[in-house]
Design a protein around this motif. Structure first.
Motif, short mmCIF file in Angstrom:
data_model
loop_
_atom_site.label_atom_id
_atom_site.label_comp_id
_atom_site.label_asym_id
_atom_site.label_seq_id
_atom_site.Cartn_x
_atom_site.Cartn_y
_atom_site.Cartn_z
N GLU A 634 57.10 46.06 43.28
CA GLU A 634 57.58 44.78 42.78
C GLU A 634 58.84 45.00 41.94
O GLU A 634 58.92 45.96 41.18
CB GLU A 634 56.51 44.10 41.91
CG GLU A 634 55.27 43.69 42.67
CD GLU A 634 54.21 43.07 41.78
OE1 GLU A 634 53.25 42.48 42.32
OE2 GLU A 634 54.32 43.19 40.53
N TRP A 636 61.00 43.51 38.98
CA TRP A 636 60.86 42.62 37.84
C TRP A 636 62.15 42.58 37.04
O TRP A 636 62.78 43.62 36.80
CB TRP A 636 59.72 43.07 36.92
CG TRP A 636 58.36 42.77 37.48
CD1 TRP A 636 57.69 43.45 38.44
CD2 TRP A 636 57.50 41.69 37.09
NE1 TRP A 636 56.48 42.89 38.70
CE2 TRP A 636 56.32 41.79 37.88
CE3 TRP A 636 57.60 40.64 36.17
CZ2 TRP A 636 55.27 40.89 37.76
CZ3 TRP A 636 56.55 39.75 36.05
CH2 TRP A 636 55.39 39.87 36.85
N SER A 637 62.54 41.34 36.66
CA SER A 637 63.72 41.15 35.82
C SER A 637 63.28 40.94 34.37
O SER A 637 62.31 40.21 34.11
CB SER A 637 64.53 39.94 36.29
OG SER A 637 65.57 39.65 35.39
N GLY A 642 64.40 36.41 27.23
CA GLY A 642 63.45 35.60 27.99
C GLY A 642 62.26 36.42 28.45
O GLY A 642 62.16 37.62 28.20
N ALA A 643 61.32 35.76 29.11
CA ALA A 643 60.11 36.41 29.60
C ALA A 643 60.40 37.13 30.91
O ALA A 643 61.25 36.71 31.70
CB ALA A 643 59.00 35.37 29.80
N PRO A 644 59.72 38.27 31.15
CA PRO A 644 59.91 38.97 32.43
C PRO A 644 59.55 38.06 33.61
O PRO A 644 58.61 37.25 33.53
CB PRO A 644 58.96 40.15 32.33
CG PRO A 644 58.69 40.32 30.87
CD PRO A 644 58.77 38.96 30.28
N THR A 645 60.29 38.20 34.68
CA THR A 645 60.02 37.40 35.88
C THR A 645 60.01 38.31 37.10
O THR A 645 60.77 39.29 37.18
CB THR A 645 61.10 36.32 36.07
OG1 THR A 645 62.40 36.93 36.13
CG2 THR A 645 61.06 35.33 34.91
N LEU A 646 59.11 37.97 38.03
CA LEU A 646 59.05 38.71 39.30
C LEU A 646 60.18 38.23 40.20
O LEU A 646 60.28 37.06 40.52
CB LEU A 646 57.69 38.47 39.96
CG LEU A 646 57.49 39.13 41.32
CD1 LEU A 646 57.56 40.65 41.24
CD2 LEU A 646 56.13 38.70 41.92
N VAL A 647 61.04 39.18 40.61
CA VAL A 647 62.19 38.84 41.46
C VAL A 647 61.80 38.87 42.93
O VAL A 647 62.07 37.93 43.69
CB VAL A 647 63.36 39.80 41.19
CG1 VAL A 647 64.54 39.50 42.12
CG2 VAL A 647 63.80 39.71 39.73
N THR A 661 70.92 37.31 42.98
CA THR A 661 70.42 36.06 42.41
C THR A 661 71.52 35.37 41.62
O THR A 661 72.35 36.02 40.98
CB THR A 661 69.22 36.36 41.48
OG1 THR A 661 68.26 37.12 42.21
CG2 THR A 661 68.58 35.07 40.99
N TYR A 672 66.03 45.59 34.66
CA TYR A 672 64.98 45.56 35.68
C TYR A 672 63.97 46.68 35.43
O TYR A 672 64.28 47.69 34.79
CB TYR A 672 65.57 45.76 37.08
CG TYR A 672 66.50 44.67 37.55
CD1 TYR A 672 66.04 43.64 38.36
CD2 TYR A 672 67.86 44.68 37.20
CE1 TYR A 672 66.89 42.64 38.81
CE2 TYR A 672 68.72 43.70 37.64
CZ TYR A 672 68.24 42.69 38.44
OH TYR A 672 69.10 41.71 38.89
#
Length: 789
Positions: A634, A636-637, A642-647, A661, A672
């Motif tokens: 996976e 992840w950004s 901000g909160a980590p997000t799955l890219v 993106t 990342y």
């Protein structure tokens, strides 16, 4: 009597003159009067040696000499006992004086540094005519110490010393006190003192606490004490019954002269002890001692303390099993307060169990507090119970004074049926599909008397199945057959010991032991960004096991030790997680003492770079170590704010990713992490890479013309840009004059002169733009823009 009358009046005159010319002695602390009959002189008069002892405080000058010395000469008044008329005054010069050695009933307590006494002795011989009534000797002086607490206005009250001489026909000598009274005693410490006297004539003596006499004042320093004498006035709360407060208060044994008190209040107190002489049951004389005593706060040497094992309390019962060694530990402490020296301590056990043939032993691991005393005993198998079932334990403080300070306790000894301990099972190893080897630690030497056998059981469905009976007490391993291909988790054993000790008894079972591990199961290695280290996790193989963590930068090694752990994890904070990948192994020993090791697991290293104007390229090393493999990676950004997000997610065999993106304007910094997802079947589900960031270069775009005519179309000179932290623009006319500037890219130029707010004419204008990116690089753009009207 004419001769005596002359001396009487001469003495009175002398004493009056002396009273007006002597200094006030405000430091009197006590004294007494004694006499000794010497027989008749050639004139037929009765000779007496008179001794008066006076005590006073020290008040020293710079040379160490008393500021207020003793009187060079004192005048003693002699009265006829029949009519109490003055018969004669006797001048006695000071015989000697010396500093008094301060003493206490407790010889271990040093004297206070602020306490000092001087003793003065006046000794002379007086010839007294025959007198069947006898004489009374008296001397008075002022004044007492102002710090005395049990009388009113002590500084205004003097002291009278007096002795009673019976009929001269008796040639009596007064009793003399055997001991000098202690000058200080300790608060809350029992004070007992022998205040007895010795009578040279063998007369009977009776002791009593009496009220001190007083005479004189600061204006009448050397008074003429005339019997009957005045007595001091007790302060509120004090009386003849309570001269010195305590529990009990001050008392004296009338027959022995023993003084007793447990003082409960600090301070300075005055009292008197009188000794009454009786000959053949008839009163013949009295000697009185005036006493000042100080109650001080003394250091206390506390007795040692005995801390019992958790299963025991004071006066408890010690249980011993026949034929088995049982040991008890007692903690001995001796705390005498902050700054007190450490005491020397010892331990003593008394009781029949320490005598032959029983042979109990005790040891002390230290001669200083704190210390541990260990009592051990193996009752003989034929012993039912000790004839004397009591035992005494004593903790002894050897530094106490004048003798050891001892704390004691009495314990009851109870001998019960043996409970033979089992051998300690160590491990079970499979040596063939249908055979295992079992190892154990034989029972200790002191548990072997009466040994009969070991019994080995295999546990099947929680039921013990007899496997083997072993009669060799020293045997430590055996091999047994088991059903072929029986799962390791079902191959478990227990043992018991049977012995004959009085009766045949079998003890409780050992701990159950199953087939031991032959390797260590590594769960994962993962980067811990909180500590910037690598967390290594594995499945534990046993309680109390020590694990060695090995590390290499290559999967094939060589590996070197980076640490140890007693648990099932280790955090390697020495790893440089952003520069390389690391491989780990765990090594240890199994229950049989054989070396075991895990397979290698390697961490993920991710690298990142900018690709093009708006893209990021991610590359990472594969996670290595899971037998079940990696199912996916996976991406992840991690935005800075901000909160980590799955890219996105890629397959388990993909190790790169291009991210284009849409970017937030002016963002510039992109971070990342890669998360490896394990296939099912392992003891961990994921592993994280390091965190890697890239800062984009700043980008600036400016138009070459605009029309500020308020038609809503291209009315402003608007600069566009991305990925910068700071921004500035300046615009100049054709004469080089600055007409506009701003540090905000959202603040466009509307074609007006910023200073005058007038519309600028149509024409060509020059601009200069500078921007600084998050990576620290600076971008500059200079050019011209045409203003069209």
């Amino acid at each position: 009597m004419r001769f005596l009358t002359f001396w009487k009046y001469l003495g009175l005159l002398w004493m009056v003159l002396l009273a007006h010319h002597s200094l006030s002695a405000k430091h009197l602390v006590g004294g007494d009067f004694t006499y000794r009959c010497l027989g008749e002189d050639p004139n037929g008069d009765n000779l007496y040696e008179v001794t008066m002892t006076v005590y006073r405080d020290c008040q020293l000058d710079a040379n160490g000499n008393p500021n207020t010395p003793f009187d060079d000469t004192v005048r003693i008044a002699i009265y006829d006992n029949a009519n109490l008329l003055l018969v004669e005054t006797l001048a006695i010069p000071l015989t000697d004086s010396s500093f008094l050695e301060l003493t206490s009933a407790d010889t271990c307590v040093p004297p206070p540094t602020n306490l000092c006494y001087i003793e003065g002795n006046y000794i002379s011989t007086v010839a007294l005519p025959d007198n069947p009534n006898g004489y009374t000797l008296a001397w008075g002086r002022c004044c007492r110490n102002a710090t005395i607490q049990n009388i009113i206005d002590p500084v205004d009250q003097g002291m009278v010393l007096s002795a009673y001489i019976p009929s001269t026909d008796l040639c009596n000598s007064s009793p003399s006190f055997n001991n000098a009274l202690p000058t200080y005693i300790c608060l809350n410490d029992s004070f007992q003192f022998d205040h007895s006297a010795l009578d040279p004539d063998g007369d009977s003596l009776v002791y009593r606490l009496t009220v001190p006499f007083t005479a004189g004042s600061p204006n009448d320093v050397v008074p003429i004490p005339i019997p009957p004498y005045d007595t001091v006035t007790w302060a509120p709360g004090f009386s003849t019954d309570v001269m010195l407060p305590g529990n009990p208060p001050l008392t004296i044994d009338p027959m022995t002269g023993q003084l007793i008190v447990l003082p409960e209040q600090l301070g300075q107190y005055v009292f008197s002890v009188s000794v009454f002489e009786y000959r053949n049951g008839v009163f013949i004389g009295e000697v009185k001692r005036d006493i000042q005593i100080n109650v001080i706060d003394c250091p206390i040497n506390f007795p040692p303390e005995i801390e019992f094992p958790d299963t025991l309390t004071r006066n408890d019962t010690l249980l011993f099993r026949r034929g088995q060694e049982t040991c008890f530990e007692f903690q001995i402490t001796d705390n005498n307060g902050l700054g007190a020296p450490i005491d020397s301590i010892s331990i003593n056990f008394e009781g029949m169990l320490f005598d032959p043939p029983f042979g109990a032993t005790f040891t002390l691991d230290s001669a200083q507090s704190p210390a541990t005393a260990t009592l051990c005993w193996t009752p003989p198998c034929e012993l039912d119970q000790l004839p004397d079932d009591q035992m005494i334990i004593q903790a002894i403080d050897n530094n106490d004074c004048p003798g050891p300070n001892i704390t004691s306790d009495t314990l009851t000894i109870l001998v019960i049926e043996a409970d033979p301990p089992p051998p300690q099972l160590q491990c079970v190893q499979r040596i063939a599909p249908d055979s295992v080897e079992i190892r154990w630690e034989p029972i200790q030497e002191n548990d072997r008397p009466g040994f009969l056998n070991y019994t080995l059981f295999r546990i099947t469905d929680n039921f013990p199945l007899l496997v083997q009976v072993i009669t060799d007490v020293e045997l430590d391993s055996t091999r047994v057959q088991i059903p072929a291909n029986l799962p390791d988790s079902l191959v478990c054993f227990q043992m018991v010991t049977t012995k004959i000790c009085g009766n045949q008894v079998t003890g409780g079972p050992s701990t159950s032991v199953c087939i031991t591990e032959d390797s260590i199961s590594m769960c994962r290695v993962t980067v811990d960004t909180t500590s910037d280290g690598i967390l290594v996790e594995w499945e534990p193989t046993g309680i109390g096991t020590t694990y060695t963590i090995l590390r290499s930068d290559q999967i094939s090694g060589p590996f070197s030790t980076v640490g140890e752990s007693f648990g099932a994890s280790f955090l390697d904070t020495t790893a440089e997680t952003s520069s390389q990948t690391y491989c780990y192994r765990i090594s240890s020993q199994n229950g049989c003492g054989d070396p075991i090791e895990s397979s290698s697991h390697c961490s993920i290293l991710m690298e990142i770079e900018q690709n093009g104007s708006n893209g990021t390229q991610l590359n990472w090393s594969p996670y290595f170590g899971w037998e079940q493999g990696v199912s996916a990676y996976e991406i992840w950004s991690f935005p800075p704010d901000g909160a980590p997000t799955l890219v996105d997610e890629v397959g388990g065999s993909t190790f790169e990713y291009f991210d284009e993106t849409d970017r937030e304007p002016q963002a510039g910094l992109f971070c990342y992490r890669i998360r490896a997802i394990s296939n099912p079947g392992g003891c961990a589900e994921d592993s994280w890479s390091n965190e890697a960031c890239v800062a984009f270069e700043p980008q600036i775009f400016a138009p070459n013309a605009f029309t500020p005519n308020n038609d809503g179309i291209n009315d402003f000179f608007e600069v566009k840009g991305d990925f910068f932290e700071t921004y500035s623009i300046q615009i100049f006319n054709r004469w080089g004059q600055k007409i506009f500037e701003s540090q905000n890219i959202s603040d466009p130029w509307d074609g007006r002169d910023q200073g005058s707010n007038r519309a600028s004419p149509q024409g060509v204008y020059m601009f200069r733009i500078e921007a600084t990116g998050l990576n620290g690089e600076t971008a500059s753009l200079s050019g011209s823009v045409t203003l069209i009207r």
